[in-house]
Design a protein around this motif. Structure first.
Motif, PDB file in Angstrom:
ATOM      1  N   ARG A  20       0.823  -1.345   0.146  1.00 43.72           N
ATOM      2  CA  ARG A  20       0.017  -0.024  -0.037  1.00 43.72           C
ATOM      3  C   ARG A  20       0.863   1.276  -0.049  1.00 43.72           C
ATOM      4  O   ARG A  20       0.643   2.155  -0.837  1.00 43.72           O
ATOM      5  CB  ARG A  20      -1.003  -0.013   1.104  1.00 43.72           C
ATOM      6  CG  ARG A  20      -1.909  -1.153   1.111  1.00 43.72           C
ATOM      7  CD  ARG A  20      -2.656  -1.140   2.387  1.00 43.72           C
ATOM      8  NE  ARG A  20      -3.538  -2.115   2.500  1.00 43.72           N
ATOM      9  CZ  ARG A  20      -5.109  -2.090   2.382  1.00 43.72           C
ATOM     10  NH1 ARG A  20      -5.254  -0.864   2.220  1.00 43.72           N
ATOM     11  NH2 ARG A  20      -5.529  -3.111   2.502  1.00 43.72           N
ATOM     12  N   LYS A  24       1.211   4.064  -2.888  1.00 37.19           N
ATOM     13  CA  LYS A  24       1.244   5.728  -2.373  1.00 37.19           C
ATOM     14  C   LYS A  24       2.512   6.221  -3.023  1.00 37.19           C
ATOM     15  O   LYS A  24       2.345   7.723  -3.272  1.00 37.19           O
ATOM     16  CB  LYS A  24       1.012   5.812  -1.078  1.00 37.19           C
ATOM     17  CG  LYS A  24       0.602   7.041  -0.401  1.00 37.19           C
ATOM     18  CD  LYS A  24       0.370   7.092   1.203  1.00 37.19           C
ATOM     19  CE  LYS A  24      -0.019   8.563   1.655  1.00 37.19           C
ATOM     20  NZ  LYS A  24      -0.275   8.428   2.850  1.00 37.19           N
ATOM     21  N   ARG A  29      -3.723   6.484  -6.959  1.00 40.27           N
ATOM     22  CA  ARG A  29      -4.886   6.756  -5.835  1.00 40.27           C
ATOM     23  C   ARG A  29      -5.769   5.581  -5.822  1.00 40.27           C
ATOM     24  O   ARG A  29      -6.551   5.568  -4.920  1.00 40.27           O
ATOM     25  CB  ARG A  29      -5.311   8.059  -6.008  1.00 40.27           C
ATOM     26  CG  ARG A  29      -4.056   9.149  -5.843  1.00 40.27           C
ATOM     27  CD  ARG A  29      -4.840  10.526  -5.826  1.00 40.27           C
ATOM     28  NE  ARG A  29      -3.703  11.398  -5.563  1.00 40.27           N
ATOM     29  CZ  ARG A  29      -3.865  12.810  -5.514  1.00 40.27           C
ATOM     30  NH1 ARG A  29      -4.960  13.278  -5.748  1.00 40.27           N
ATOM     31  NH2 ARG A  29      -2.937  13.681  -5.130  1.00 40.27           N
ATOM     32  N   ARG A  30      -5.888   5.070  -6.973  1.00 42.79           N
ATOM     33  CA  ARG A  30      -7.338   4.263  -7.368  1.00 42.79           C
ATOM     34  C   ARG A  30      -6.865   3.265  -8.569  1.00 42.79           C
ATOM     35  O   ARG A  30      -5.809   3.628  -9.244  1.00 42.79           O
ATOM     36  CB  ARG A  30      -8.438   5.003  -7.315  1.00 42.79           C
ATOM     37  CG  ARG A  30      -8.436   5.786  -8.484  1.00 42.79           C
ATOM     38  CD  ARG A  30      -9.530   6.823  -8.571  1.00 42.79           C
ATOM     39  NE  ARG A  30      -9.481   7.969  -9.721  1.00 42.79           N
ATOM     40  CZ  ARG A  30      -8.734   8.822  -9.801  1.00 42.79           C
ATOM     41  NH1 ARG A  30      -8.006   9.021  -8.560  1.00 42.79           N
ATOM     42  NH2 ARG A  30      -8.696   9.892 -10.775  1.00 42.79           N
ATOM     43  N   HIS A  33      -6.013   4.565 -12.203  1.00 37.36           N
ATOM     44  CA  HIS A  33      -5.126   5.805 -12.018  1.00 37.36           C
ATOM     45  C   HIS A  33      -3.845   5.631 -12.894  1.00 37.36           C
ATOM     46  O   HIS A  33      -2.896   4.718 -12.434  1.00 37.36           O
ATOM     47  CB  HIS A  33      -5.174   6.239 -10.830  1.00 37.36           C
ATOM     48  CG  HIS A  33      -4.515   7.619 -10.374  1.00 37.36           C
ATOM     49  ND1 HIS A  33      -3.617   7.997  -9.630  1.00 37.36           N
ATOM     50  CD2 HIS A  33      -4.671   8.890 -11.198  1.00 37.36           C
ATOM     51  CE1 HIS A  33      -3.251   9.236  -9.687  1.00 37.36           C
ATOM     52  NE2 HIS A  33      -4.122   9.749 -10.637  1.00 37.36           N
TER      53      HIS A  33
END
Length: 61
Positions: A20, A24, A29-30, A33
């Motif tokens: 994670r 980042k 972000r998703r 993306h």
């Protein structure tokens, strides 16, 4: 150094915290993306940690 385009293709549900944080760190972000980042050793290290979650494409200049 060149640039590379990184697209997140899979979600982070159930993934370890280190993956994670790598996502980042890449600026994603998703799902679906896309970001364009400099091709450095540090970025390549982050990508290698989450290669199963992203799609990488080199940008030709």
């Amino acid at each position: 150094m060149g640039q590379i385009k990184v697209t997140q293709t899979r979600g982070l549900a159930g993934k370890p915290e280190s993956q994670r944080l790598a996502i980042k760190g890449l600026g994603l972000r998703r799902r679906h993306h896309t970001v364009v980042v400099e091709d450095t050793d540090a970025i390549r290290g982050l990508i290698s940690k989450v290669v199963h979650l992203v799609e990488v494409e080199e940008i030709k200049e």
